[in-house]
Motif scaffolding. Structure first.
Motif, PDB file in Angstrom:
ATOM      1  N   CYS A 120      59.382  47.784  53.829  1.00  0.00           N
ATOM      2  CA  CYS A 120      60.208  48.080  55.006  1.00  0.00           C
ATOM      3  C   CYS A 120      60.634  49.550  55.007  1.00  0.00           C
ATOM      4  N   LYS A 121      60.971  50.098  53.863  1.00  0.00           N
ATOM      5  CA  LYS A 121      61.401  51.500  53.775  1.00  0.00           C
ATOM      6  C   LYS A 121      60.249  52.432  54.130  1.00  0.00           C
ATOM      7  N   SER A 122      59.032  52.025  53.780  1.00  0.00           N
ATOM      8  CA  SER A 122      57.886  52.902  54.073  1.00  0.00           C
ATOM      9  C   SER A 122      57.599  52.950  55.573  1.00  0.00           C
ATOM     10  N   PHE A 123      57.934  51.903  56.313  1.00  0.00           N
ATOM     11  CA  PHE A 123      57.706  51.889  57.759  1.00  0.00           C
ATOM     12  C   PHE A 123      58.839  52.536  58.539  1.00  0.00           C
ATOM     13  N   MET A 124      59.976  52.691  57.979  1.00  0.00           N
ATOM     14  CA  MET A 124      61.111  53.283  58.690  1.00  0.00           C
ATOM     15  C   MET A 124      60.971  54.804  58.658  1.00  0.00           C
ATOM     16  N   PRO A 125      61.267  55.420  59.810  1.00  0.00           N
ATOM     17  CA  PRO A 125      61.230  56.888  59.787  1.00  0.00           C
ATOM     18  C   PRO A 125      62.366  57.405  58.916  1.00  0.00           C
ATOM     19  N   SER A 126      62.063  58.430  58.193  1.00  0.00           N
ATOM     20  CA  SER A 126      63.101  58.972  57.325  1.00  0.00           C
ATOM     21  C   SER A 126      64.084  59.768  58.174  1.00  0.00           C
TER      22      SER A 126
END
Length: 137
Positions: A120-126
């Motif tokens: 999920c963190k990898s798909f969220m824009p930073s």
């Protein structure tokens, strides 16, 4: 006539012993000439010595019988306790195996949860980084 003292268990467990005697008649036969009609037969008078012997016989058999019954009860208790301990050990083994299985399932669930979090963190824009250094604009 000698009378033996026997317990019910002894009679049941040792059928080869003397068979039980029929109860004495309480009423005299109708054609009897002794006493009044329908009167009980005269009871034998027991002497003090025969009473003491009877008590002694009853006492020693009673003590032996109590010891025998206690021995049987103790053996029965020990067998029941051993069966209970075996049942508890089996239940403990079953519950321990179930606990280990659930622990493995929980560890797998934690691993899956961490993998999904990182996905999920990898798909969220930073979010834009806020730096503390002054910008040159």
């Amino acid at each position: 006539m000698s009378r033996q003292c026997m317990s019910i268990d002894a009679i049941i467990l040792n059928p080869t012993k003397q068979p039980p005697q029929p109860p004495p008649q309480l009423l005299s036969p109708p054609n009897s000439t002794v006493g009044a009609p329908n009167s009980p037969p005269p009871s034998p008078v027991m002497s003090e010595a025969s009473t003491h012997d009877s008590y002694k016989c009853h006492s020693s058999v009673s003590l032996d019988e109590r010891r025998h019954r206690n021995k049987i009860a103790s053996a029965k208790y020990r067998a029941k306790k051993q069966a209970s301990m075996r049942a508890m050990a089996a239940k403990l083994a079953q519950i321990s195996a179930e606990n280990a299985s659930l622990q493995r399932e929980l560890a797998k669930a934690h691993e899956d949860n961490e993998a999904l979090r990182s996905l999920c963190k990898s798909f969220m824009p930073s979010p834009p980084s806020t730096s503390s250094s002054p910008s040159l604009a």
